[in-house]
Scaffold this active site. Structure first.
Site, PDB file in Angstrom:
ATOM      1  N   ASN A 236       0.854  -1.189   0.000  1.00  0.00           N
ATOM      2  CA  ASN A 236       0.000   0.000   0.000  1.00  0.00           C
ATOM      3  C   ASN A 236       0.888   1.237   0.000  1.00  0.00           C
ATOM      4  O   ASN A 236       1.460   1.592   1.021  1.00  0.00           O
ATOM      5  CB  ASN A 236      -0.900  -0.015   1.248  1.00  0.00           C
ATOM      6  N   TRP A 237       0.974   1.871  -1.153  1.00  0.00           N
ATOM      7  CA  TRP A 237       1.876   3.026  -1.267  1.00  0.00           C
ATOM      8  C   TRP A 237       1.279   4.314  -0.692  1.00  0.00           C
ATOM      9  O   TRP A 237       1.950   5.343  -0.650  1.00  0.00           O
ATOM     10  CB  TRP A 237       2.238   3.262  -2.747  1.00  0.00           C
ATOM     11  N   LYS A 238       0.037   4.286  -0.325  1.00  0.00           N
ATOM     12  CA  LYS A 238      -0.635   5.486   0.193  1.00  0.00           C
ATOM     13  C   LYS A 238      -0.444   6.639  -0.804  1.00  0.00           C
ATOM     14  O   LYS A 238      -0.466   6.403  -1.999  1.00  0.00           O
ATOM     15  CB  LYS A 238      -0.122   5.847   1.588  1.00  0.00           C
TER      16      LYS A 238
ATOM     17  N   HIS B 241      -9.440   1.027   4.782  1.00  0.00           N
ATOM     18  CA  HIS B 241      -8.148   1.267   5.430  1.00  0.00           C
ATOM     19  C   HIS B 241      -8.365   2.245   6.589  1.00  0.00           C
ATOM     20  O   HIS B 241      -9.169   3.175   6.493  1.00  0.00           O
ATOM     21  CB  HIS B 241      -7.147   1.827   4.418  1.00  0.00           C
TER      22      HIS B 241
ATOM     23  N   GLU C  89      -6.787   4.724   7.612  1.00  0.00           N
ATOM     24  CA  GLU C  89      -6.627   6.144   7.287  1.00  0.00           C
ATOM     25  C   GLU C  89      -7.902   6.674   6.617  1.00  0.00           C
ATOM     26  O   GLU C  89      -8.289   7.826   6.817  1.00  0.00           O
ATOM     27  CB  GLU C  89      -5.390   6.338   6.395  1.00  0.00           C
TER      28      GLU C  89
ATOM     29  N   GLU D 276      -5.263  -4.862  10.652  1.00  0.00           N
ATOM     30  CA  GLU D 276      -4.247  -3.823  10.853  1.00  0.00           C
ATOM     31  C   GLU D 276      -4.582  -3.036  12.116  1.00  0.00           C
ATOM     32  O   GLU D 276      -5.408  -2.109  12.058  1.00  0.00           O
ATOM     33  CB  GLU D 276      -4.228  -2.865   9.658  1.00  0.00           C
TER      34      GLU D 276
ATOM     35  N   GLY E 281       2.286   2.663  10.641  1.00  0.00           N
ATOM     36  CA  GLY E 281       3.190   3.802  10.467  1.00  0.00           C
ATOM     37  C   GLY E 281       3.845   4.264  11.756  1.00  0.00           C
ATOM     38  O   GLY E 281       4.379   5.370  11.818  1.00  0.00           O
TER      39      GLY E 281
ATOM     40  N   SER F 154       3.436  -1.696  10.396  1.00  0.00           N
ATOM     41  CA  SER F 154       4.886  -1.602  10.612  1.00  0.00           C
ATOM     42  C   SER F 154       5.632  -2.893  10.283  1.00  0.00           C
ATOM     43  O   SER F 154       6.588  -3.272  10.975  1.00  0.00           O
ATOM     44  CB  SER F 154       5.197  -1.137  12.045  1.00  0.00           C
TER      45      SER F 154
HETATM   46  C1  PEP Z   1      -0.725   0.355   5.819  1.00  0.00           C
HETATM   47  O1  PEP Z   1      -0.780   1.502   5.407  1.00  0.00           O
HETATM   48  O2  PEP Z   1      -1.600  -0.470   5.480  1.00  0.00           O
HETATM   49  C2  PEP Z   1       0.389  -0.021   6.680  1.00  0.00           C
HETATM   50  C3  PEP Z   1       0.376  -1.198   7.239  1.00  0.00           C
HETATM   51  O3  PEP Z   1       1.378   0.917   6.864  1.00  0.00           O
HETATM   52  P1  PEP Z   1       2.831   0.689   7.575  1.00  0.00           P
HETATM   53  O4  PEP Z   1       3.387  -0.607   7.033  1.00  0.00           O
HETATM   54  O5  PEP Z   1       3.619   1.877   7.179  1.00  0.00           O
HETATM   55  O6  PEP Z   1       2.564   0.573   9.042  1.00  0.00           O
END
Ligand code: PEP
Length: 249
Positions: free
Chosen positions: A9-11, A96, A98, A168, A174, A213
């Site tokens: 997931n590049w966001k 997600h 976010e 998640e 993050g 993470s």
């Molecule tokens: C995500 O955005 O789905 C995610 C898991 O981010 P990160 O790996 O940066 O925690």
């Protein structure tokens, strides 16, 4: 047999030019293999470029980070599932954290978005997870199962069997804090138990990914945890070589 799933997931990173450069490098260092499913999820503006770059690599799937629940219309700034499909996407990330936290995405919206994905021929990858205060109150499973039930609520059994779910924990995204593998297993097991109630033996077909993470260093340990069938990776997926390492775990 269900294959492990590795999703990047590049966001809001990697516009079209960076996407082209990333995929050129990634495809050079990551040879095709059929024992896993690899998905990259660029921002919407980079989907078409990514679809073109991946045209000869069916082993790497393309996903869209967010879709609207309607197929078209007056929804300024939004991307529909059929549009993502048109760019070559086969997967749609839904719910997600976010999106839920920053853009007000509700359980009802995630339900509609999962249905829109299926209508367009996309596989929903439904994200669920508790916030730190919910974990501290001991309601992790209640929160996660509520989100799972909502996400499945508009899908029929065959579509549920072919979707994927990502657990998640919001406090792990993050932040550099990762859930302990045994804590991930507790939540994944509860999700699997619910899936068995809904779609009986086909519950085993659903990949349940862990996200939060994940790095090249901790990927193997997390993936080895019981009921962890894949990884959803944010920051550590932004570099092509690191992503190739993680996808090869
Ligand atoms: C995500 O955005 O789905 C995610 C898991 O981010 P990160 O790996 O940066 O925690």
């Amino acid at each position: 047999m269900r294959k492990p799933v590795f999703a990047a997931n590049w966001k809001m990173n990697h516009g079209p030019q960076d996407t082209r450069a990333f995929l050129t490098r990634f495809l050079a260092v990551y040879p095709p293999r059929d024992d896993r499913t690899v998905i990259v999820l660029p921002p919407a503006v980079s989907l078409a470029v990514a679809g073109f770059a991946l045209r000869d690599r069916p082993d790497v799937q393309l996903g869209v980070q967010s879709i609207h629940w309607e197929d078209k219309g007056a929804f300024t700034g939004e991307t529909s599932a059929p549009m993502a499909r048109d760019c070559g996407a086969t997967v749609a990330l839904v719910g997600h954290s976010e999106r839920r936290q920053l853009f007000g995405e509700t359980d009802d919206m995630t339900a509609r978005k999962c249905a829109a994905a299926v209508r367009a021929g996309l596989t929903p990858l439904l994200c669920v997870g508790e916030r730190i205060e919910e974990r501290d109150r001991g309601i992790t499973l209640a929160v996660v199962l509520r989100q799972v039930k909502a996400g499945l609520s508009r899908l029929d059994k065959s579509h549920i069997a072919s979707m994927a779910i990502a657990y998640e924990p919001v406090w792990a995204i993050g932040t550099g804090k990762t859930a302990r593998p045994e804590d991930a297993t507790i939540v994944h097991t509860a999700i699997r138990r619910h899936l068995r109630e809904v779609i009986t033996s086909r519950a085993e077909d659903v990949a349940i990914l862990y996200g939060g993470s994940v790095t090249a260093e901790n990927a193997a340990e997390l993936l080895a945890a019981p009921e962890v069938n894949g990884l959803l990776v944010g920051s550590a997926s932004l570099d092509a070589d690191t992503w190739a390492r993680i996808a090869s775990t």
